[in-house]
Design a protein around this motif. Sequence first.
Motif, PDB file in Angstrom:
ATOM      1  N   GLU A 415      -3.657 -11.617   3.339  1.00 34.75           N
ATOM      2  CA  GLU A 415      -4.168 -11.489   1.770  1.00 34.75           C
ATOM      3  C   GLU A 415      -4.614 -10.117   1.810  1.00 34.75           C
ATOM      4  O   GLU A 415      -5.447  -9.598   2.573  1.00 34.75           O
ATOM      5  CB  GLU A 415      -5.074 -12.362   1.471  1.00 34.75           C
ATOM      6  CG  GLU A 415      -5.433 -12.565  -0.201  1.00 34.75           C
ATOM      7  CD  GLU A 415      -6.035 -13.733  -0.384  1.00 34.75           C
ATOM      8  OE1 GLU A 415      -6.885 -13.641  -1.683  1.00 34.75           O
ATOM      9  OE2 GLU A 415      -6.380 -14.774   0.435  1.00 34.75           O
ATOM     10  N   THR A 416      -4.182  -9.261   0.812  1.00 38.64           N
ATOM     11  CA  THR A 416      -4.621  -7.803   0.660  1.00 38.64           C
ATOM     12  C   THR A 416      -5.177  -7.945  -0.762  1.00 38.64           C
ATOM     13  O   THR A 416      -5.406  -8.885  -1.495  1.00 38.64           O
ATOM     14  CB  THR A 416      -3.520  -6.880   0.573  1.00 38.64           C
ATOM     15  OG1 THR A 416      -2.592  -7.288  -0.732  1.00 38.64           O
ATOM     16  CG2 THR A 416      -2.364  -7.297   1.951  1.00 38.64           C
ATOM     17  N   LEU A 452      -2.570  -3.918  10.184  1.00 37.45           N
ATOM     18  CA  LEU A 452      -3.376  -4.668   9.049  1.00 37.45           C
ATOM     19  C   LEU A 452      -4.798  -4.855   9.384  1.00 37.45           C
ATOM     20  O   LEU A 452      -5.536  -4.629   8.325  1.00 37.45           O
ATOM     21  CB  LEU A 452      -3.102  -6.106   9.468  1.00 37.45           C
ATOM     22  CG  LEU A 452      -1.563  -6.495   8.921  1.00 37.45           C
ATOM     23  CD1 LEU A 452      -1.289  -7.831   9.376  1.00 37.45           C
ATOM     24  CD2 LEU A 452      -1.115  -6.031   7.487  1.00 37.45           C
ATOM     25  N   LEU A 453      -5.317  -4.334  10.273  1.00 33.83           N
ATOM     26  CA  LEU A 453      -6.881  -4.327  10.775  1.00 33.83           C
ATOM     27  C   LEU A 453      -7.312  -3.087  10.827  1.00 33.83           C
ATOM     28  O   LEU A 453      -8.529  -2.800  10.779  1.00 33.83           O
ATOM     29  CB  LEU A 453      -7.239  -5.228  12.023  1.00 33.83           C
ATOM     30  CG  LEU A 453      -6.976  -6.862  11.826  1.00 33.83           C
ATOM     31  CD1 LEU A 453      -6.819  -7.515  13.322  1.00 33.83           C
ATOM     32  CD2 LEU A 453      -7.438  -7.494  10.806  1.00 33.83           C
ATOM     33  N   PHE A 457      -6.764   2.262   4.132  1.00 31.79           N
ATOM     34  CA  PHE A 457      -6.647   1.560   2.959  1.00 31.79           C
ATOM     35  C   PHE A 457      -7.852   0.555   3.036  1.00 31.79           C
ATOM     36  O   PHE A 457      -8.672   0.399   2.139  1.00 31.79           O
ATOM     37  CB  PHE A 457      -5.452   1.301   2.633  1.00 31.79           C
ATOM     38  CG  PHE A 457      -4.356   2.467   2.543  1.00 31.79           C
ATOM     39  CD1 PHE A 457      -4.304   3.522   1.939  1.00 31.79           C
ATOM     40  CD2 PHE A 457      -3.259   2.215   3.661  1.00 31.79           C
ATOM     41  CE1 PHE A 457      -3.317   4.514   2.367  1.00 31.79           C
ATOM     42  CE2 PHE A 457      -2.475   3.062   4.039  1.00 31.79           C
ATOM     43  CZ  PHE A 457      -2.419   4.537   3.209  1.00 31.79           C
ATOM     44  N   GLU A 458      -7.440  -0.549   3.707  1.00 34.35           N
ATOM     45  CA  GLU A 458      -8.428  -1.788   3.610  1.00 34.35           C
ATOM     46  C   GLU A 458      -7.909  -2.666   4.541  1.00 34.35           C
ATOM     47  O   GLU A 458      -6.993  -2.371   5.484  1.00 34.35           O
ATOM     48  CB  GLU A 458      -7.915  -2.507   2.448  1.00 34.35           C
ATOM     49  CG  GLU A 458      -6.697  -2.976   2.048  1.00 34.35           C
ATOM     50  CD  GLU A 458      -6.440  -3.830   0.766  1.00 34.35           C
ATOM     51  OE1 GLU A 458      -6.835  -4.865   0.820  1.00 34.35           O
ATOM     52  OE2 GLU A 458      -5.594  -3.696  -0.094  1.00 34.35           O
ATOM     53  N   VAL A 459      -8.767  -3.604   5.010  1.00 35.92           N
ATOM     54  CA  VAL A 459      -8.608  -4.578   6.152  1.00 35.92           C
ATOM     55  C   VAL A 459      -8.122  -5.820   5.392  1.00 35.92           C
ATOM     56  O   VAL A 459      -8.718  -6.403   4.660  1.00 35.92           O
ATOM     57  CB  VAL A 459      -9.951  -4.894   6.873  1.00 35.92           C
ATOM     58  CG1 VAL A 459      -9.566  -5.870   7.973  1.00 35.92           C
ATOM     59  CG2 VAL A 459     -10.519  -3.599   7.419  1.00 35.92           C
ATOM     60  N   ALA A 460      -6.886  -6.201   6.004  1.00 33.37           N
ATOM     61  CA  ALA A 460      -5.987  -7.215   5.187  1.00 33.37           C
ATOM     62  C   ALA A 460      -6.902  -8.536   6.001  1.00 33.37           C
ATOM     63  O   ALA A 460      -7.536  -8.549   7.043  1.00 33.37           O
ATOM     64  CB  ALA A 460      -4.611  -7.461   5.977  1.00 33.37           C
ATOM     65  N   LEU A 547      -2.387  -0.387   1.266  1.00 36.88           N
ATOM     66  CA  LEU A 547      -1.767  -1.463   2.354  1.00 36.88           C
ATOM     67  C   LEU A 547      -0.699  -2.015   2.143  1.00 36.88           C
ATOM     68  O   LEU A 547       0.253  -2.063   3.071  1.00 36.88           O
ATOM     69  CB  LEU A 547      -3.032  -2.389   2.545  1.00 36.88           C
ATOM     70  CG  LEU A 547      -2.709  -3.484   3.855  1.00 36.88           C
ATOM     71  CD1 LEU A 547      -2.617  -2.760   5.184  1.00 36.88           C
ATOM     72  CD2 LEU A 547      -4.204  -4.315   3.936  1.00 36.88           C
ATOM     73  N   ASP A 548      -0.303  -2.493   0.995  1.00 35.63           N
ATOM     74  CA  ASP A 548       0.934  -3.038   0.575  1.00 35.63           C
ATOM     75  C   ASP A 548       2.149  -2.161   0.880  1.00 35.63           C
ATOM     76  O   ASP A 548       3.242  -2.714   1.329  1.00 35.63           O
ATOM     77  CB  ASP A 548       0.908  -3.702  -0.965  1.00 35.63           C
ATOM     78  CG  ASP A 548       0.283  -4.838  -0.875  1.00 35.63           C
ATOM     79  OD1 ASP A 548       0.825  -6.061  -0.704  1.00 35.63           O
ATOM     80  OD2 ASP A 548      -1.033  -4.943  -1.077  1.00 35.63           O
ATOM     81  N   ASP A 549       2.088  -1.160   0.526  1.00 38.35           N
ATOM     82  CA  ASP A 549       2.806   0.129   0.912  1.00 38.35           C
ATOM     83  C   ASP A 549       3.165  -0.022   2.410  1.00 38.35           C
ATOM     84  O   ASP A 549       4.292   0.169   2.903  1.00 38.35           O
ATOM     85  CB  ASP A 549       2.706   1.425   0.188  1.00 38.35           C
ATOM     86  CG  ASP A 549       2.638   1.566  -1.124  1.00 38.35           C
ATOM     87  OD1 ASP A 549       3.237   0.575  -1.856  1.00 38.35           O
ATOM     88  OD2 ASP A 549       2.213   2.712  -1.833  1.00 38.35           O
TER      89      ASP A 549
END
Length: 636
Positions: A415-416, A452-453, A457-460, A547-549
């Motif tokens: 989940e992003t 991902l971690l 950008f962000e931590v999924a 992050l999705d990119d």
Amino acid sequence: MPADKPSPRRPLIGLGSRAGRGATTGLLAWLALGAGEPARAAPVDIMPVEDVRPGMKGYAVTVFSGSDTDRFEIEVVDVVYDYLPKQDAILFKSSDPRMVHSGIVGGMSGSPIYIEGKLVGALAYGYRFNKDPIGGITPIKNMLAVGDLPYRPEVLPEARTGIRGHARAGASGWADTMLGLDVSPLPARRRPAELNPVNGLAPLGAPMSVSGLGTAATRMLADQLGLIPVRGGSGRGMSSGTGSAGATPPAPKAWKGGDAVSIVLIRGDNAVSPNGTITWVGGKQGEKLLGFGHEMFGAGPSNLPIADARVHVIIPSVERSVKLSSALNLRGALIQDRQAAISLRTDLSAPLIPVTTELRGPEVAQALRVYHSEVALGAELTPSLATSLLAEALGEGGGDGTELVAIIAHEIAVETSKGPRTIKLREEAFFPSGVDVRAVTRGRGPITLTALLDNDFEVAKIRSIKQSVTVEYGAPVDSLEAIRVPTGEFHAGDLLQLELQLRDYRGRLRRETLALRIPDDAGGEGLQIEVTSGQNARPPRPIAGNLDDLIDTLEAVYPARSMVATIYREDEGLSTRHGLMAELPGSVLEALSHTNTTVGAVRFKQMARRVIPTANLIEGEHAIKLSVKPRRSFDD
């Protein structure tokens, strides 16, 4: 009241704050029905290092077997001042018959030591290959400083935005400054061999109880984590309460110094849990614990599940005796992992990620083995832990010393900030004489979990991981030995007949023809033609802006069984966060490429590409260069 005896029970008045409240909802509901709760920790008198003298006698509290604590006598040998930065070491010896045979035991780390009824510190160090049970004590003063550090979920893990490697800022950094600790968000993991001089006092370490993993996967994980593996158990079946969502919570535990504790890294059909001993219990409801007397990973702020443990037996060894133990019920979280101690909280909970691992063999259509496990969360830990489960399946299915192909697939539910999505990955690997499990660490699954971690950008939020290994016997592999083009002139727009020379695994040679169209506007240019396998080539993608990119880029691959032919041109373009910018004039290219920002652009060669499906995996890559003439006229 003696420090190693539980104090009277008291009514429950609170269960912590912040993230811990939501995580303990099920336990609160259960307690509301009238169940008991842990006793409040009794105050403990402390003896400072300055009051310790050679010849003083006392005792240590630990678990030799089962879950009940026991004592053994000790005598102070001497005090070594500043053995570690701002930390003294108290040397002791023991004449207890059990210790005379086993020496200082790994897993006793954290065993509280009392002199004249006062807590001096934790048994934490020993000498390797020593003939007598001589060890070292971490002073309780240093451990209490670690216990004062706050719970810091905001850095577990933390997305790196802006310039990499920035220090912690604001009030959240006070604890590091107070202790004079490194201020990087997660200090690099250090192994005991890198920390201690030869023949010096060495941390006893946390023996890593392992079950459900074979030799190869265990060795791989032990090397990555820097812990000593001991074949143990998961504790499954020892108690009905597991702490899982929807399950009946275990009866609250009144912790006391000397109790065995496990750090849960993996649990379920496979289990990994380093273990040690509780030194000190504090807090209004006994919710604060200190243990080990040394670091586990030295990771600083942490958020790992803890469990009570059962000690099966002490295994004597000339090098380092260890406790064989199993984790039981989840009891809270490890929140700080520092030089002098680990700090634990029983009123908080740490996340576990469900992992399903499947092994499919060449002789059955259905899953041959299915393992259901959970792994701890950590930017470095989660990829290593999940990969060890995959390596175990790979080693079990590909243990035969013959030619085989391993087909590895991942489905990672995440989940992003843009919502939930499932990442699907697939790759194939050929092994000429059985599987090398180390190869799995270089696969796309671990790389994706790490990204991902740990990204800019962000931590999924990783909701679940499903991974599978399908083993097929045989050697469906072709080696690309050479590529050739017919002699003559090459004009823009021509259909080029490229000749490929392939050799199968048994040595049989064959030739195939591949048709490529030279770009219509390539006249007067020099071209380079490259041919490689689908797994070695990557589709062109813009630089990730979120992050999705980044996930889209990780998912964008060519089929494993394919061949990719690429025509590279002299002209260049830019890959930016705004997309791919092709056919740029030289002046514009230079102006856009050099900027004084942390978000740059990547130059790439213009290309034309063709992807050709193949029956076999392709090994090798080759390239040739051509000079292209202008497009043919109709008179030609």
